[in-house]
Structure formats: C-alpha cells, structure tokens
Design an enzyme around this catalytic site. Structure first.
Site, PDB file in Angstrom:
ATOM      1  N   CYS A   1      -9.591  -0.770 -10.231  1.00  0.00           N
ATOM      2  CA  CYS A   1     -10.733  -1.641  -9.959  1.00  0.00           C
ATOM      3  C   CYS A   1     -10.338  -2.810  -9.064  1.00  0.00           C
ATOM      4  O   CYS A   1     -11.098  -3.241  -8.199  1.00  0.00           O
ATOM      5  CB  CYS A   1     -11.349  -2.137 -11.255  1.00  0.00           C
ATOM      6  SG  CYS A   1     -10.254  -3.134 -12.296  1.00  0.00           S
TER       7      CYS A   1
ATOM      8  N   ASN B   1      17.992   1.449  14.539  1.00  0.00           N
ATOM      9  CA  ASN B   1      18.939   0.577  13.846  1.00  0.00           C
ATOM     10  C   ASN B   1      19.464  -0.480  14.827  1.00  0.00           C
ATOM     11  O   ASN B   1      19.107  -0.488  16.011  1.00  0.00           O
ATOM     12  CB  ASN B   1      20.086   1.400  13.259  1.00  0.00           C
ATOM     13  CG  ASN B   1      20.769   0.697  12.103  1.00  0.00           C
ATOM     14  OD1 ASN B   1      20.473  -0.456  11.793  1.00  0.00           O
ATOM     15  ND2 ASN B   1      21.705   1.387  11.462  1.00  0.00           N
TER      16      ASN B   1
ATOM     17  N   GLN C   1     -13.902   5.151  -9.500  1.00  0.00           N
ATOM     18  CA  GLN C   1     -12.448   5.045  -9.464  1.00  0.00           C
ATOM     19  C   GLN C   1     -11.765   6.119 -10.286  1.00  0.00           C
ATOM     20  O   GLN C   1     -10.550   6.325 -10.167  1.00  0.00           O
ATOM     21  CB  GLN C   1     -12.004   3.676  -9.964  1.00  0.00           C
ATOM     22  CG  GLN C   1     -12.213   3.457 -11.457  1.00  0.00           C
ATOM     23  CD  GLN C   1     -11.883   2.051 -11.898  1.00  0.00           C
ATOM     24  OE1 GLN C   1     -12.499   1.098 -11.447  1.00  0.00           O
ATOM     25  NE2 GLN C   1     -10.901   1.927 -12.792  1.00  0.00           N
TER      26      GLN C   1
ATOM     27  N   HIS D   1      18.803  -3.740   4.010  1.00  0.00           N
ATOM     28  CA  HIS D   1      19.017  -3.669   5.458  1.00  0.00           C
ATOM     29  C   HIS D   1      17.681  -3.419   6.156  1.00  0.00           C
ATOM     30  O   HIS D   1      16.904  -2.556   5.734  1.00  0.00           O
ATOM     31  CB  HIS D   1      19.995  -2.549   5.796  1.00  0.00           C
ATOM     32  CG  HIS D   1      20.251  -2.398   7.269  1.00  0.00           C
ATOM     33  ND1 HIS D   1      20.715  -3.429   8.055  1.00  0.00           N
ATOM     34  CD2 HIS D   1      20.093  -1.319   8.109  1.00  0.00           C
ATOM     35  CE1 HIS D   1      20.852  -3.015   9.301  1.00  0.00           C
ATOM     36  NE2 HIS D   1      20.472  -1.732   9.361  1.00  0.00           N
TER      37      HIS D   1
END
Length: 282
Positions: free
Chosen positions: A114, A245, A108, A225
């Site tokens: 982790c 939209n 990592q 929105h």
C-alpha cells in the site's frame, strides 16, 4: 457482488464460510437504521477474512513512524504551500479525479505494498497537475528497489518518495509492471536510456583478478566498490550487465566487466542493484 474463490485445504471452504457469515452479521448490525451512522459497510473481496487476518495481511503497524509529508498535518494538508505560489483561497470542495489527476484504482493483492501505491499515486497526480500528462508510476519498482522499505512486508510512502528523488526518477508501470511480490530490482529499463552508477561487493579474490566472460561467482550484498553500468546483453545464454570499472585498461575486458544479470537475488549479483543512481539532468 460475485467473487471467485478456490480453497484447496480440507475444511477451508467451511471455515471461510463461517468467517463470511460472521462478517455479514456484523454488516447487518452496523447498517441497522437505529444506529444512525453516516456511512454504510458491506460485502467486498475481503469478506472471507477474519479481522485478525485482515490486519496481518493489509495493515502496516509502523507506517505512522514517518510523517507522510515534511510539514503537512491534518487539515493543514489543504493549505500546504505549493511551488507555483500560495492558493488565494482554499476551495470548499476538491476532487482531483475530475481534473484527471488520479489514475485507476488497483488491487495490491496479498503483497503489503500500500505504501508504494500511495507514493506512486501522489507522484502521478503531481506530474499530471504540472504537465497535463497522466503516466502510471511503477509501484513494483518501489517494492523491488527501495532498500529502506521492506517490499511486500511493508514500507513508508515518505521513504518511497525520497527514493524517487534520490534515484532521479521512477519507471512507468508499463515498463516495470506490478507482479504482487518482491523481486530483483530491475535496472535495464533505465540503462536503455542512460548509464547508471552502481556499487558492488568486490571483495571476492576472483573479482580482484577477473579477466573476461560473464562474472557470476558468489559474493555478498554489502557493497564496497563503485562502478557504472553502461549496457547489457546476453553471452552464451547468460544475461549480463556491461560495467565500466576504474582500474585501468589491463583489468578485465579492457577495463570492463560483464556481471550476471537477472539472477535470483533481491539486490542483484554482488548487490549491484542496491544503490543504483542516475541523474535526470544537470
């Protein structure tokens, strides 16, 4: 064992060597036959870190605040009920590596991820058990996109699995590779497969009167929105999301807005990546 290390600060090499020697003495003392331990310790890539640095860099103090599983506790994990039916008898030995249900070990790095890797490995394992296919899951997507966790500053594997469930899935590590740092949540790999429901901050007066072009004005990440990303592209060198939209054909570009994509903001422009969701199937 050989580990490449470069120390740029003056005196840092000597300081690390002293820490290394202290850890080596600790290892020798622990491994002495007189102690009769059932395990050994030894040198690894973390051997030039002090115990305090190790704790700060790799451990997450709050990780135990949420249970790893909804009802699993200790040895009861071995007998947890499965959707395919109860096990008639719990075996004395089990190693999922033998079955091919465990992917390769990762590093990592300096990112406290982790929690993301643990969740990814659990999802990979279950997917392999159910389908016979081993697909590496994107821990980076969890680091970037799970808003209830804190990226490289720590998180929760239970929240990560919850994110995957609520998100309708998670990308593969091949499509969304690990970078070792928290970045902007990427949605384009999902949009390439299907439209994605999102939410944005639309308080900006300019957004209210938007007519066309790639919108890239200042806005907040507190969303208010909902819209739908239906595509993406590039216009005049600016990456954009094509967003549908619901304010009629006369708003924007025939009811659509192009919103800047790949901006240097964790949740995307106007928070557009903060609550992206899409169905798997109905």
């Amino acid at each position: 064992m050989t580990v490449d290390r470069t120390y740029e600060e003056p005196g840092e090499r000597q300081r690390r060597f002293e820490i290394f020697k202290d850890n080596l003495l600790f290892i020798d003392e622990h491994n002495h036959p007189k102690n009769n331990h059932t395990y050994t310790i030894g040198l690894n890539e973390l051997a030039d870190l002090s115990y305090e640095e190790y704790q700060a860099k790799y451990l997450i103090p709050s990780i135990g605040e949420n249970p790893l599983f909804s009802s699993g506790r200790g040895d009861e994990l071995a007998t947890e009920e499965h959707g395919d039916g109860d096990l008639e008898q719990v075996p004395d030995f089990k190693d999922w590596r033998i079955d091919g249900s465990v992917s390769a070990v990762v590093n990592q790095g300096s990112c406290g991820s982790c929690w993301a890797w643990a969740a990814a490995a659990a999802v990979e394992g279950l997917h392999h058990i159910r389908t016979g296919q081993m697909i590496r899951v994107s821990a980076q997507q969890l680091v970037d996109c799970d808003s209830r966790s804190s990226g490289c500053e720590g998180g929760s594997q239970s929240r990560a699995i919850s994110y995957i469930q609520q998100n309708g899935g998670v990308d593969s590590a091949e499509n969304y590779p690990y970078t070792g740092k928290k970045g902007v949540c990427r949605t384009n790999s999902v949009v390439a497969a299907q439209p994605v429901a999102v939410a944005t901050d639309a308080l900006n007066r300019i957004f209210h009167l938007y007519k066309g072009g790639v919108f890239n004005d200042k806005c907040n990440t507190t969303v208010n929105h909902a819209m739908t990303i239906v595509g993406y592209g590039v216009e005049n060198g600016q990456d954009y999301w094509l967003v549908k939209n619901s304010w009629g054909f006369n708003w924007g570009e025939n009811g659509y807005v192009k919103m800047a994509r790949n901006v240097n903001q964790i949740y995307g422009l106007c928070g557009i990546s903060s609550v992206a969701v899409y169905p798997v199937k109905f």
